[in-house]
Design an enzyme around this catalytic site. Structure first.
Site, mmCIF file in Angstrom:
data_model
loop_
_atom_site.group_PDB
_atom_site.id
_atom_site.type_symbol
_atom_site.label_atom_id
_atom_site.label_comp_id
_atom_site.label_asym_id
_atom_site.label_seq_id
_atom_site.Cartn_x
_atom_site.Cartn_y
_atom_site.Cartn_z
ATOM 1 N N ASP A 39 0.811 -1.213 0.000
ATOM 2 C CA ASP A 39 0.000 0.000 0.000
ATOM 3 C C ASP A 39 0.848 1.268 0.000
ATOM 4 O O ASP A 39 2.061 1.234 0.195
ATOM 5 C CB ASP A 39 -0.917 0.011 1.223
ATOM 6 C CG ASP A 39 -2.178 -0.816 1.014
ATOM 7 O OD1 ASP A 39 -2.397 -1.272 -0.117
ATOM 8 O OD2 ASP A 39 -2.935 -1.002 1.980
ATOM 9 N N LYS A 61 -3.443 3.254 -2.567
ATOM 10 C CA LYS A 61 -4.017 4.543 -2.945
ATOM 11 C C LYS A 61 -4.078 5.411 -1.704
ATOM 12 O O LYS A 61 -4.311 4.934 -0.605
ATOM 13 C CB LYS A 61 -5.413 4.389 -3.547
ATOM 14 C CG LYS A 61 -6.443 3.745 -2.634
ATOM 15 C CD LYS A 61 -7.782 3.629 -3.343
ATOM 16 C CE LYS A 61 -8.809 2.983 -2.441
ATOM 17 N NZ LYS A 61 -10.116 2.833 -3.088
ATOM 18 N N MET A 174 -9.283 8.567 8.869
ATOM 19 C CA MET A 174 -9.759 8.993 7.547
ATOM 20 C C MET A 174 -10.788 10.117 7.661
ATOM 21 O O MET A 174 -11.781 10.150 6.941
ATOM 22 C CB MET A 174 -10.342 7.806 6.772
ATOM 23 C CG MET A 174 -9.351 6.677 6.539
ATOM 24 S SD MET A 174 -10.091 5.202 5.806
ATOM 25 C CE MET A 174 -11.076 4.578 7.184
#
Length: 257
Positions: A39, A61, A174
């Site tokens: 990742d 990503k 996030m």
């Protein structure tokens, strides 16, 4: 004699960022990898634990990016396992804490490929700790919530509204782009003076911290270099950090005056 391919996929949690915070079991899995699918947020130095002839493929990503969607990553896990053998899927933090690890295992297992899970140190605990913030402390916080800042629909999690009613520490992952919404939820709950910290690149040498209260965190963040992805910590435990003591001593003095 050609040795038969034995497909297998091991999901390995790389930890919160510091390459030394991967587990020994994770390193041993990398030692035996034929392929590593990694990742964006892992330290590339971890790839040195894999054999020199192992195939290393970036499939990550960053927050908000549409590069390498999850379906493609799932498919690559299967294709590389069937073609080369042992695939290590190296994911930041812990794959089972907002890491979509369960989805990957479900997809891979449907093809009859053996899987193994190696937990990682989750950023929800390690990143606050690196900033000196204990997510629990006797007499201050008895529990903590870990909430995603952005759900699959792109909305702020409804659980945050429930969390504001608790005295527990709240860790939001996030959630950088949802900071304004988070602030409004807490202000609506009458908790504008609650301590909050935003930590970028936690546990690494690039770590940046901005701390304050719900009422002033947006202005502080806008005047800083901090950005996403970052971990947001909300609760009285933020004031317990020795690294942030000066900030909250100043805040107390202002409120008294």
């Amino acid at each position: 004699m050609i040795q038969a391919i034995k497909p297998k996929v091991t999901l390995v949690g790389a930890g919160p960022g510091d390459p030394e915070l991967i587990t020994l079991k994770g390193v041993l899995a990398l030692n035996k990898a034929d392929v590593v699918l990694y990742d964006a947020l892992i330290d590339k130095g971890l790839l040195n634990h894999a054999p020199d002839n192992a195939i290393k493929v970036f499939v990550g990503k960053r927050e908000g990016s549409q590069v390498n969607p999850q379906d493609d990553t799932n498919r690559l896990c299967v294709e590389y396992a069937l073609k080369y053998g042992h695939v290590v899927r190296l994911k930041g933090g812990d794959p089972f804490v907002f890491g979509r690890g369960a989805e990957e295992i479900d997809f891979i297992s449907a093809f009859g490929i053996p899987t193994e899970m190696v937990p990682g140190i989750t950023s929800s605990v390690a990143v606050p700790a690196a900033a000196g913030i204990p997510v629990t402390k006797r007499g201050v916080a008895e529990s903590f919530w870990v909430i995603t800042g952005t759900t699959s629909s792109g909305e702020l999690s409804r659980d945050l509204h429930l969390a504001t009613q608790s005295t527990a520490t709240v860790v939001v992952l996030m959630g950088s782009k949802k900071l304004s919404e988070i602030v409004k939820v807490y202000q609506k709950a009458g908790k504008g003076n609650l301590p909050i910290a935003m930590i970028q690149s936690g546990t690494t040498i690039e770590q940046e911290i901005v701390a304050g209260t719900i009422n002033d965190i947006e202005s502080k963040v806008s005047n800083s270099r901090i950005g996403g992805p970052a971990v947001i910590v909300i609760g009285e435990v933020v004031k317990e950090s020795y690294q942030l003591a000066e900030i909250y001593q100043s805040t107390v003095a202002v409120l008294k005056n």
